[in-house]
Design an enzyme around this catalytic site. Structure first.
Site, PDB file in Angstrom:
ATOM      1  N   CYS A 402      17.305  -0.680   2.325  1.00  0.00           N
ATOM      2  CA  CYS A 402      18.601  -1.195   2.051  1.00  0.00           C
ATOM      3  C   CYS A 402      18.701  -2.703   1.852  1.00  0.00           C
ATOM      4  CB  CYS A 402      19.807  -0.846   2.855  1.00  0.00           C
ATOM      5  SG  CYS A 402      19.745  -1.458   4.537  1.00  0.00           S
ATOM      6  N   HIS A 569      28.182  -4.556   7.412  1.00  0.00           N
ATOM      7  CA  HIS A 569      27.225  -5.610   7.959  1.00  0.00           C
ATOM      8  C   HIS A 569      26.782  -6.462   7.022  1.00  0.00           C
ATOM      9  CE1 HIS A 569      24.647  -2.147   6.174  1.00  0.00           C
ATOM     10  NE2 HIS A 569      23.744  -3.231   5.959  1.00  0.00           N
TER      11      HIS A 569
END
Length: 649
Positions: A402, A569
């Site tokens: 990611c 995040h």
């Protein structure tokens, strides 16, 4: 060539290839426009405005023999080099690198009198690298609210200096080199020495040094030559499929065992698919067959020289279809005879060598394929066609990637790892990583569908799988099925414990009681990110600027995991704002809308190292178990929530 030097040349060639190959479609478009509309093209009288000398071209100068072609000249002079430069910058430093790389490239383009492909291959990566270094100087030191201002002006100022440097410095140097190399090619052609280049090119292909030769030298010189004459023979030196086809045909007739059985399929892939590396193991099994490739290549080059053949643009991959699509008018006979001649000579030499071979043992194609991969330095995407499902290409390493490598990838990797180990494939390693830090060493890469293209640039030889739902994606089951079909060796021993889940319990500093909220107040995803982020700031885990990075991360790819869970995040660039690892937990009485998905639980993450991985693994276990999720809904205290997460299995 010494191994270290060979590897360095391979890496250079791969890097050059990765700048050119994503833009081959633009080369094809330029080649087709050239073939159709220039004065000597197939349809010179159609769309005459495309080549109107009184139009755009007349304002800036002519384009050699192209008679003022209004699209052809600008495409090869500006579009193609800038695309290459931007791609090179992006490979080094993502979007900011691409922007600065493109600005730097326009400097060498304007400062030269030949197409600046070599200059673009220098300035693009240089621009990306310098932008990365400049950003590192003040990373984490910019006051909140001034990030965009600093980012834009730093890129603009650096791009300005690089464009000027390229105009006065690199452009003239590369122009001189290009003219000198062009003169060397002319000397070889005029003295009938060009066929001798096959002595170097054909062995270089088997050693995977061809990318450095092809994309570093032949493509730039060939494009310059095509601009002047409408075609170039240089595009045919390396791409002729005849030498490889002849060797494979010889194996079909005189080979033995697996090599003979697999040769027909390999020949189809090589000739029509253009993947030349598929015949390399057949040469490595019998190294003396390199003579067949060299003589076949020399034959093809000689015929092309004899007929004055050439392509208008590079043919990539080296398929007969791509070659014919780029063949210049008047060159079809020569190109066809060159392919047939190279095939015939290569077949005759290889057949003689195979028929007179006294080796009694059947050649080991799998071992030769493994040797080819060792030379290449990575897995081959076509090797399964040679060695079958149970051969050397079983999937042994999987990475879930990611943007930041700390949240969604860690969660997805945990879920996938459990499935893989439960299926008995304990030897398959499943890890997570940020895309920026990916290396082309993995067999399979899993990413969110919006990130797959970025991951492909980093790991071009890997198999890529795209997912939408990190928790319950059906693609996970397909991956497990693929492991079985691919012959991945199942472990005879019980699956090893996950490295993230080895620690007992949850560290108090990672998920503090004060960072657990049972009744969140947010009404949408943006407010929920703020709420989870403030808990991390209050806990002393992150600096305030990290919350803005959480919003930036959400803009690129959603952090909704599935099963009512979102884990916002920060971006990879925001790791400098993390003081220590921390996690926050917020439960909402009513699910909030998270880009069209219902989020009932929001877990904010700031991972400074690997110490948050154990908790992420446990969270994944909870949200794959409906009973555990029900316990989280019913929990009355923060201590109960922490206990549920700590004991989840």
């Amino acid at each position: 060539m010494r191994t270290g030097a060979r590897v360095r040349v391979q890496k250079l060639g791969t890097f050059l290839s990765n700048m050119v190959m994503p833009n081959i479609g633009a080369f094809i478009a330029w080649g087709l426009i050239t073939a159709l509309f220039i004065k000597t093209g197939w349809l010179p009288s159609l769309f005459e405005d495309l080549r109107d000398p009184s139009g755009w071209v007349a304002k800036i100068g002519g384009w050699g023999d192209y008679d003022g072609a209004g699209i052809v000249g600008p495409m090869i002079t500006y579009l193609l080099p800038i695309l290459i430069g931007a791609t090179g910058g992006r490979m080094v430093y993502q979007t900011r690198g691409a922007v600065v790389g493109a600005i730097a490239t326009i400097g060498v383009v304007a400062g030269a009198d030949v197409p600046m492909f070599m200059g673009a291959m220098i300035m693009g990566p240089l621009g990306g690298w310098l932008m990365k270094k400049v950003d590192a100087l003040w990373e984490g030191r910019i006051r909140p609210g001034f990030e965009m201002l600093v980012d834009n002006f730093s890129a603009g100022i650096l791009g300005m200096f690089l464009a000027i440097f390229g105009f006065f410095g690199i452009g003239p140097i590369v122009s001189s080199f290009t003219r000198a190399a062009g003169n060397a090619v002319d000397f070889l052609v005029e003295n009938d020495l060009l066929p001798l280049t096959s002595i170097f090119i054909e062995p270089a292909k088997v050693l995977f040094l061809n990318n450095a030769i092809n994309h570093g030298v032949l493509t730039p010189l060939g494009t310059t030559q095509a601009l002047e004459t409408g075609k170039s023979i240089l595009f045919l030196l390396e791409t002729n499929p005849g030498p490889g086809l002849g060797i494979l045909l010889a194996y079909m007739v005189f080979g033995r065992g697996v090599a003979r059985a697999s040769a027909p399929g390999a020949a189809i892939i090589q000739f029509f698919g253009g993947i030349h590396e598929i015949y390399f193991p057949y040469v490595l099994m019998k190294p003396k067959l390199i003579a067949a490739a060299i003589l076949g290549g020399m034959t093809g080059v000689f015929i092309n020289v004899l007929f004055g053949s050439g392509l208008r643009a590079p043919a990539a991959p080296g398929s007969i279809i791509a070659i014919y699509a780029q063949t210049a008018s008047g060159s079809f006979i020569g190109v066809t005879l060159a392919v047939l001649g190279a095939t015939a000579v290569s077949f005759a030499v290889a057949a003689l060598l195979l028929k007179t071979d006294r080796a009694a043992d059947e050649p080991d194609l799998a071992a030769a394929t493994a040797e080819m991969e060792a030379l290449k330095g990575k897995k081959s995407s076509v090797a399964s066609a040679l060695v079958g499902a149970g051969g050397a290409h079983a999937i042994q390493s999987i990475v879930f990637a990611c943007d930041a490598g700390m949240g969604s990838s860690a969660m997805g990797a945990s879920v996938l790892r459990k499935k893989v180990q439960k299926a008995g494939f304990g030897d398959v390693k499943v890890t997570n990583q940020s895309i920026a830090n990916l290396a082309d060493t993995y067999d399979l890469v899993v990413t969110h569908r919006d990130l797959t293209d970025r991951a492909r640039l980093k790991t071009p030889s890997a198999l890529h799988v795209s997912v939408d739902d990190f928790m319950n994606s059906p693609r996970y089951d397909e991956i497990v099925e693929l492991l079985g079909q691919g012959g991945t060796r199942a472990s005879a021993e019980p699956p090893t414990a996950e490295p993230e889940a080895e620690a007992d319990g949850v560290g108090a500093d990672v998920l503090a009681i004060d960072s657990i909220v049972l009744s969140g107040r947010a009404s949408n995803a943006g407010e929920a990110i703020d709420e989870a982020g403030r808990l991390l700031v209050t806990a002393g885990a992150v600096e305030p600027g990290y919350v803005e990075a959480m919003h930036e991360r959400e803009k690129s790819v959603s952090t909704y995991m599935g099963n009512g869970l979102a884990i916002p995040h920060g971006t990879n660039d925001a790791k400098g704002a993390i003081r220590r690892t921390g996690i926050s937990f917020v439960r909402y009485p009513e699910p909030i809308d998270w880009k069209g998905k219902p989020a009932e639980f929001v877990v904010g993450i700031a991972g400074a190292g690997k110490d948050h991985m154990a908790l992420l693994s446990r969270i994944a276990s909870v949200f794959l178990n409906s009973d555990e999720v029900a316990k989280l809904r019913a929990a009355r205290t923060a201590e109960e929530v922490k206990a549920i997460l700590a004991v989840a299995e």
